[in-house]
Write a protein that holds these residues in place. Structure first.
Motif, PDB file in Angstrom:
ATOM      1  N   CYS A   3      36.447  46.323 -58.544  1.00 57.97           N
ATOM      2  CA  CYS A   3      36.275  47.268 -59.634  1.00 57.97           C
ATOM      3  C   CYS A   3      35.487  46.657 -60.782  1.00 57.97           C
ATOM      4  O   CYS A   3      34.710  47.358 -61.446  1.00 57.97           O
ATOM      5  CB  CYS A   3      37.624  47.756 -60.138  1.00 57.97           C
ATOM      6  N   SER A   4      35.651  45.365 -61.012  1.00 53.71           N
ATOM      7  CA  SER A   4      34.967  44.746 -62.149  1.00 53.71           C
ATOM      8  C   SER A   4      33.465  44.967 -62.052  1.00 53.71           C
ATOM      9  O   SER A   4      32.806  45.281 -63.045  1.00 53.71           O
ATOM     10  CB  SER A   4      35.302  43.250 -62.229  1.00 53.71           C
ATOM     11  N   TRP A   5      32.906  44.827 -60.853  1.00 53.57           N
ATOM     12  CA  TRP A   5      31.449  44.978 -60.750  1.00 53.57           C
ATOM     13  C   TRP A   5      31.031  46.424 -60.532  1.00 53.57           C
ATOM     14  O   TRP A   5      29.969  46.847 -61.004  1.00 53.57           O
ATOM     15  CB  TRP A   5      30.867  44.035 -59.700  1.00 53.57           C
ATOM     16  N   LEU A   6      31.860  47.242 -59.847  1.00 53.99           N
ATOM     17  CA  LEU A   6      31.508  48.651 -59.671  1.00 53.99           C
ATOM     18  C   LEU A   6      31.575  49.404 -60.999  1.00 53.99           C
ATOM     19  O   LEU A   6      30.750  50.295 -61.263  1.00 53.99           O
ATOM     20  CB  LEU A   6      32.426  49.304 -58.649  1.00 53.99           C
ATOM     21  N   LEU A   7      32.538  49.072 -61.837  1.00 53.34           N
ATOM     22  CA  LEU A   7      32.614  49.687 -63.161  1.00 53.34           C
ATOM     23  C   LEU A   7      31.400  49.290 -63.996  1.00 53.34           C
ATOM     24  O   LEU A   7      30.810  50.122 -64.699  1.00 53.34           O
ATOM     25  CB  LEU A   7      33.910  49.254 -63.855  1.00 53.34           C
ATOM     26  N   HIS A   8      31.019  48.035 -63.909  1.00 52.14           N
ATOM     27  CA  HIS A   8      29.829  47.564 -64.638  1.00 52.14           C
ATOM     28  C   HIS A   8      28.579  48.268 -64.117  1.00 52.14           C
ATOM     29  O   HIS A   8      27.718  48.702 -64.904  1.00 52.14           O
ATOM     30  CB  HIS A   8      29.706  46.053 -64.467  1.00 52.14           C
ATOM     31  N   GLU A   9      28.465  48.386 -62.808  1.00 53.94           N
ATOM     32  CA  GLU A   9      27.319  49.068 -62.212  1.00 53.94           C
ATOM     33  C   GLU A   9      27.230  50.510 -62.699  1.00 53.94           C
ATOM     34  O   GLU A   9      26.143  51.007 -63.024  1.00 53.94           O
ATOM     35  CB  GLU A   9      27.434  49.040 -60.688  1.00 53.94           C
ATOM     36  N   ALA A  10      28.372  51.200 -62.769  1.00 55.36           N
ATOM     37  CA  ALA A  10      28.381  52.586 -63.234  1.00 55.36           C
ATOM     38  C   ALA A  10      27.834  52.685 -64.653  1.00 55.36           C
ATOM     39  O   ALA A  10      27.013  53.568 -64.962  1.00 55.36           O
ATOM     40  CB  ALA A  10      29.794  53.153 -63.160  1.00 55.36           C
ATOM     41  N   ALA A  11      28.270  51.787 -65.522  1.00 51.40           N
ATOM     42  CA  ALA A  11      27.801  51.809 -66.910  1.00 51.40           C
ATOM     43  C   ALA A  11      26.323  51.456 -66.999  1.00 51.40           C
ATOM     44  O   ALA A  11      25.578  52.057 -67.795  1.00 51.40           O
ATOM     45  CB  ALA A  11      28.633  50.845 -67.749  1.00 51.40           C
ATOM     46  N   LEU A  12      25.869  50.518 -66.187  1.00 49.18           N
ATOM     47  CA  LEU A  12      24.457  50.139 -66.202  1.00 49.18           C
ATOM     48  C   LEU A  12      23.569  51.287 -65.731  1.00 49.18           C
ATOM     49  O   LEU A  12      22.520  51.555 -66.316  1.00 49.18           O
ATOM     50  CB  LEU A  12      24.242  48.907 -65.319  1.00 49.18           C
ATOM     51  N   VAL A  13      23.997  51.969 -64.665  1.00 44.12           N
ATOM     52  CA  VAL A  13      23.200  53.086 -64.152  1.00 44.12           C
ATOM     53  C   VAL A  13      23.220  54.254 -65.123  1.00 44.12           C
ATOM     54  O   VAL A  13      22.206  54.913 -65.343  1.00 44.12           O
ATOM     55  CB  VAL A  13      23.704  53.501 -62.755  1.00 44.12           C
ATOM     56  N   LEU A  14      24.375  54.509 -65.720  1.00 44.30           N
ATOM     57  CA  LEU A  14      24.453  55.582 -66.706  1.00 44.30           C
ATOM     58  C   LEU A  14      23.466  55.331 -67.848  1.00 44.30           C
ATOM     59  O   LEU A  14      22.821  56.258 -68.343  1.00 44.30           O
ATOM     60  CB  LEU A  14      25.877  55.700 -67.247  1.00 44.30           C
ATOM     61  N   GLY A  15      23.371  54.079 -68.277  1.00 46.59           N
ATOM     62  CA  GLY A  15      22.354  53.713 -69.246  1.00 46.59           C
ATOM     63  C   GLY A  15      22.665  54.042 -70.686  1.00 46.59           C
ATOM     64  O   GLY A  15      21.757  54.103 -71.517  1.00 46.59           O
ATOM     65  N   ASP A  16      23.927  54.198 -71.012  1.00 47.61           N
ATOM     66  CA  ASP A  16      24.350  54.489 -72.382  1.00 47.61           C
ATOM     67  C   ASP A  16      24.819  53.182 -73.011  1.00 47.61           C
ATOM     68  O   ASP A  16      25.822  52.596 -72.589  1.00 47.61           O
ATOM     69  CB  ASP A  16      25.482  55.518 -72.365  1.00 47.61           C
ATOM     70  N   GLU A  17      24.111  52.715 -74.033  1.00 52.74           N
ATOM     71  CA  GLU A  17      24.410  51.420 -74.631  1.00 52.74           C
ATOM     72  C   GLU A  17      25.816  51.382 -75.232  1.00 52.74           C
ATOM     73  O   GLU A  17      26.490  50.351 -75.193  1.00 52.74           O
ATOM     74  CB  GLU A  17      23.371  51.079 -75.702  1.00 52.74           C
ATOM     75  N   GLN A  18      26.269  52.485 -75.784  1.00 52.39           N
ATOM     76  CA  GLN A  18      27.613  52.519 -76.361  1.00 52.39           C
ATOM     77  C   GLN A  18      28.675  52.350 -75.282  1.00 52.39           C
ATOM     78  O   GLN A  18      29.651  51.609 -75.465  1.00 52.39           O
ATOM     79  CB  GLN A  18      27.832  53.834 -77.107  1.00 52.39           C
ATOM     80  N   VAL A  19      28.480  53.014 -74.153  1.00 50.49           N
ATOM     81  CA  VAL A  19      29.410  52.854 -73.032  1.00 50.49           C
ATOM     82  C   VAL A  19      29.370  51.429 -72.512  1.00 50.49           C
ATOM     83  O   VAL A  19      30.412  50.818 -72.219  1.00 50.49           O
ATOM     84  CB  VAL A  19      29.066  53.850 -71.901  1.00 50.49           C
ATOM     85  N   LEU A  20      28.189  50.867 -72.412  1.00 50.99           N
ATOM     86  CA  LEU A  20      28.049  49.502 -71.904  1.00 50.99           C
ATOM     87  C   LEU A  20      28.755  48.503 -72.819  1.00 50.99           C
ATOM     88  O   LEU A  20      29.394  47.552 -72.333  1.00 50.99           O
ATOM     89  CB  LEU A  20      26.563  49.158 -71.761  1.00 50.99           C
ATOM     90  N   ARG A  21      28.642  48.701 -74.123  1.00 54.12           N
ATOM     91  CA  ARG A  21      29.330  47.794 -75.055  1.00 54.12           C
ATOM     92  C   ARG A  21      30.842  47.877 -74.892  1.00 54.12           C
ATOM     93  O   ARG A  21      31.543  46.868 -75.056  1.00 54.12           O
ATOM     94  CB  ARG A  21      28.936  48.139 -76.497  1.00 54.12           C
ATOM     95  N   LYS A  22      31.349  49.035 -74.561  1.00 58.11           N
ATOM     96  CA  LYS A  22      32.780  49.179 -74.326  1.00 58.11           C
ATOM     97  C   LYS A  22      33.205  48.536 -73.015  1.00 58.11           C
ATOM     98  O   LYS A  22      34.259  47.889 -72.931  1.00 58.11           O
ATOM     99  CB  LYS A  22      33.158  50.668 -74.309  1.00 58.11           C
ATOM    100  N   VAL A  23      32.361  48.700 -71.999  1.00 62.50           N
ATOM    101  CA  VAL A  23      32.734  48.297 -70.646  1.00 62.50           C
ATOM    102  C   VAL A  23      32.604  46.792 -70.420  1.00 62.50           C
ATOM    103  O   VAL A  23      33.454  46.185 -69.732  1.00 62.50           O
ATOM    104  CB  VAL A  23      31.879  49.073 -69.617  1.00 62.50           C
ATOM    105  N   GLU A  24      31.588  46.157 -70.954  1.00 61.12           N
ATOM    106  CA  GLU A  24      31.304  44.781 -70.555  1.00 61.12           C
ATOM    107  C   GLU A  24      32.423  43.789 -70.870  1.00 61.12           C
ATOM    108  O   GLU A  24      32.706  42.917 -70.045  1.00 61.12           O
ATOM    109  CB  GLU A  24      29.967  44.331 -71.138  1.00 61.12           C
ATOM    110  N   PRO A  25      33.102  43.886 -72.022  1.00 58.02           N
ATOM    111  CA  PRO A  25      34.254  42.989 -72.210  1.00 58.02           C
ATOM    112  C   PRO A  25      35.367  43.255 -71.198  1.00 58.02           C
ATOM    113  O   PRO A  25      36.038  42.314 -70.739  1.00 58.02           O
ATOM    114  CB  PRO A  25      34.712  43.300 -73.642  1.00 58.02           C
ATOM    115  N   ILE A  26      35.559  44.511 -70.830  1.00 58.30           N
ATOM    116  CA  ILE A  26      36.595  44.865 -69.849  1.00 58.30           C
ATOM    117  C   ILE A  26      36.240  44.318 -68.482  1.00 58.30           C
ATOM    118  O   ILE A  26      37.103  43.815 -67.749  1.00 58.30           O
ATOM    119  CB  ILE A  26      36.781  46.399 -69.812  1.00 58.30           C
ATOM    120  N   VAL A  27      34.972  44.410 -68.114  1.00 60.19           N
ATOM    121  CA  VAL A  27      34.500  43.860 -66.844  1.00 60.19           C
ATOM    122  C   VAL A  27      34.899  42.392 -66.724  1.00 60.19           C
ATOM    123  O   VAL A  27      35.428  41.940 -65.693  1.00 60.19           O
ATOM    124  CB  VAL A  27      32.967  44.012 -66.742  1.00 60.19           C
TER     125      VAL A  27
END
Length: 434
Positions: free
Chosen positions: A292-316
Motif C-alpha cells: 500500500c505504501s507505494w500504491l498509495l504514492h503512485e495514486a497521488a503521483l498520477v492524480l497530480g495534485d500537489e496538495q494531495v501529494l504533500r499530504k500523502v508522502e509523509p504517510i507513505v
C-alpha cells in the motif's frame, strides 16, 4: 559492507538487469510454454506445487485478469511481439468468458470449458479485470479494452460504492443483490469492507486514469486486420468521465489516509463494518502495508495534485516504516500477525517479498533513502536464493520459516499468478532506466 563502499547506482543497475532476465527467462516463458490451454482457450486453471497440471481445474477471474495485466505490461515495456500475442489471448478469453454481458461485471470463476461457474460479483475481481484491460489499452491502444474498463468502473461505482458512509463493499450476487458471505477467500473475515479490496480498487483506478491520459496524448492507432494496416482511432473519453475517475481516485486516497490507516499503529487495518468501525481484531499485514505504501504514492503521483501529494508522502514513509516490523534479518518479510492471539503467519510468501522490494525501491527513488535501497536489495537476494524456481520456471508459493519449501500450495492457480513478481521486475525496469 560499509557505507563508503556501497554504490547505489551500480547496485540498482545490476538488480535491474537481473530482474529483466528473471522476467523474460523465468516468469513469462512459464506461462506461455506450460499454462496456455491449447484445447479450450485461455490459460489452464491450476498447476500444483508438485508440478501436476490440472487441465480440468476451474479458471479464476483473478488469475486470468492478472495474466492479462502481466503480458500487457511486459508488451508495453519491452515491445516483444510474443508478449502482445499472449496478452491478446488473455484479453479475448476474458471478454468472451468472464464478462457478464447480461448483468455487467465479472464472474468469479468459469469451468475449464469456459462456462460460468461461480457467478457472484466480488469487487476485488472487477478491480483486477479493470486493471488488466486498462493496461492492455495502454499497451495497444485497443478501444474495446478501454471501453470495457470504463464499463467496469461504472459497475463498481454503481454497485459497490457506499454513498452513505463512503467506501466500497466487498461483494454482491450476480444481479447486484446483497450477499450473505462477502469474504474474498476462506482466510478472510466476513466484513462488508476491507483494506484489501480498497487497495485493489485504488490500483486499477490509478491505471485507468493513466491509460486515458496517455492514450489521448498519443493519438493511438489500432491495427485493422481486414485491410492489414494501422488506422487512427477515436480514443477520446468524455471529459465528464475523466472528472469522475479523478474524483473517485482522490476519494480513495482520502479513504486510505483517513479511514484505513490506523493512526496509532501506522499499520493498515484489515476489516471494517459499513460505518468504518474497525473489526476482526488487532491484525497486522506487513505485506499489504508495504504494498500500500507505494500504491498509495503512485495514486497521488498520477492524480497530480500537489496538495494531495504533500499530504500523502509523509504517510507513505510512515507506513513503510511500520511494515519493517515484519522484516527478518535475511531480508525477507513475514506475511502477517494477529496480536490478539499471538499467531504469526511466518511463511515467506512470494507476493510479500515482491511487494517488499518495490516498496523500498519507491522510498529510495523518491526520498533518496539509501537504507531503503539496501532493504530492497537484501530481499531481492533472498528471492534469488529461495523463491525463484530456476528449474521449472516461475516462483515457489513460499518457504516456511525454517527454510523448507512449501509445495502444498499451487505453483500456478487461482491465487498464484504472474502479477506481483512480474510487476516487481517491471517496476524496477521502468523506475531505473539504463
Amino acid at each position: 559492507m560499509s557505507d563508503n563502499s556501497f554504490n547505489g547506482q551500480k547496485a540498482v543497475t545490476t538488480m535491474r538487469q537481473e530482474m529483466q532476465e528473471v522476467l523474460t527467462q523465468n516468469i513469462l516463458p512459464f506461462w506461455m510454454d506450460k499454462m496456455e490451454d491449447g484445447e479450450h482457450g485461455g490459460f489452464y486453471g491450476q498447476m500444483t506445487g508438485r508440478y501436476e497440471l490440472r487441465p480440468e481445474a476451474d479458471k479464476g477471474a483473478i488469475l486470468n485478469a492478472r495474466i492479462l495485466w502481466s503480458f500487457s505490461a511486459a508488451s508495453r515495456v519491452l515491445g516483444v511481439p510474443e508478449y502482445q500475442e499472449a496478452a491478446t489471448r488473455a484479453k479475448d478469453y476474458f471478454l468472451e468468458h468472464f464478462i457478464d454481458w447480461e448483468h455487467g461485471g465479472v464472474y468469479w470463476s468459469v469451468d475449464y470449458l469456459g462456462q460460468p461457474k461461480d457467478t457472484k460479483k466480488q469487487f476485488y475481481a472487477l478491480g483486477f479485470a479493470l486493471y488488466g484491460l486498462s493496461e492492455y489499452a495502454r499497451a495497444t491502444g485497443d478501444r474495446e479494452a478501454l471501453d470495457c474498463a470504463l464499463q467496469l468502473f461504472d459497475c463498481i461505482e454503481e454497485h459497490a460504492f457506499d454513498a452513505g458512509h463512503n467506501g466500497y463493499i466487498e461483494a454482491a450476487t450476480r444481479d447486484w443483490q446483497p450477499i450473505a458471505d462477502m469474504r474474498l477467500s476462506d482466510l478472510d473475515q466476513n466484513y462488508p469492507k476491507s483494506q484489501n479490496t480498497h487497495l485493489h480498487i485504488i490500483e486499477p483506478y490509478t491505471n485507468l486514469l493513466r491509460a486515458i491520459r496517455e492514450l489521448q496524448a498519443s493519438q493511438s492507432c489500432a491495427y485493422v486486420p481486414a485491410i492489414g494496416s494501422m488506422l487512427p482511432i477515436d480514443i477520446a473519453v468524455p471529459q465528464e468521465t475523466v472528472v469522475r475517475v479523478e474524483a473517485a481516485l482522490r476519494n480513495l486516497i482520502d479513504i486510505f489516509t483517513d479511514k484505513i490507516l490506523n493512526p496509532e499503529t501506522h499499520h493498515l487495518d484489515l476489516f471494517f463494518d459499513m460505518d468504518w468501525t474497525r473489526g476482526g481484531g488487532r491484525l497486522e499485514s506487513y505485506g499489504h502495508d508495504i504494498e500500500c505504501s507505494w500504491l498509495l504514492h503512485e495514486a497521488a503521483l498520477v492524480l497530480g495534485d500537489e496538495q494531495v501529494l504533500r499530504k500523502v508522502e509523509p504517510i507513505v514513509q510512515t507506513v513503510a516504516q511500520a511494515s519493517e516490523k515484519g522484516l527478518r534479518p535475511d531480508g525477507s518479510m513475514t506475511h502477517e500477525a494477529n496480536l490478539d492471539t499471538g499467531h504469526v503467519d511466518d511463511d515467506l510468501h512470494w507476493w510479500v517479498q515482491a511487494e517488499n522490494v518495490v516498496g523500498w525501491l519507491n522510498i529510495y527513488q523518491h526520498f533518496g533513502d539509501e537504507e531503503a535501497l539496501k532493504k530492497a536489495l537484501r530481499c531481492w537476494d533472498y528471492i534469488k536464493k529461495n523463491l525463484i524456481d530456476w528449474e521449472h520456471g516461475e516462483w515457489y508459493w513460499s518457504r516456511h520459516a525454517d527454510g523448507s519449501l512449501n509445495q502444498d500450495d499451487d505453483h500456478a492457480g487461482f491465487w498464484k499468478c504472474p502479477y506481483h513478481n512480474s510487476r516487481m521486475c517491471l517496476e524496477a525496469m521502468e523506475r531505473f532506466l539504463q
